[in-house]
Design a protein around this motif. Sequence first.
Motif: not given
Length: 205
Positions: A114-115, A174-176, A182-185, A190-193
Amino acid sequence: MTTQQAATTGRPDGYATGRATKQSIVARAAEAFAQKGFYGASLRGIAREAGVDHSTLLHHFGNKTALLLAVIEWHDAQHAPPEMPTDFTPEDLADGFVHVAERNREAPGLVQLLSTLSAEAGTEGHPARPVLQERHQVLVGVIGGMIRSQRERGALADTGASPEERAGLVISTWEGLQVYDALHPGAVDVPGMLGEMLRREFGIG
């Protein structure tokens, strides 16, 4: 025709076989579009990875654009949130989106897809552009509608920006965050933020 009937008549269950073939093609197409983008991926390459002839792929989908739309539909089905009550609360909505973010984290390939498509679809004429714009409009309607409702109830102060603008900020952030993850696993939760951001935007603790 049931599987038992197919075995009795000696004919394969064409419907089930066709459905499995389509699912295999869509899954391989999702990988190809995620890695190479819409323009970089080829139908012949996707067919080869799916183990079918190029003609079989065209029989099921007709063209590349139709296949792309099937991939986006498949992506959304994989990441559909759990059913929410008709009269949901701000907490319900925030928790629902957090659940989606958690599922996204478990399927980085779909997020990459999707990105990649979103970045490409910024160009006029891209076949995924209308569909992705519509997806954003739906999200803006849901999130912005909750922000407006909370303002009208007096639970949230009016900061000057419209509810739709605030919703756009949430979605783009969210998308960012997903691209950054993805670049810094593992570098960001993400869910928490996302949960913190939604609760702040909805005016809930």
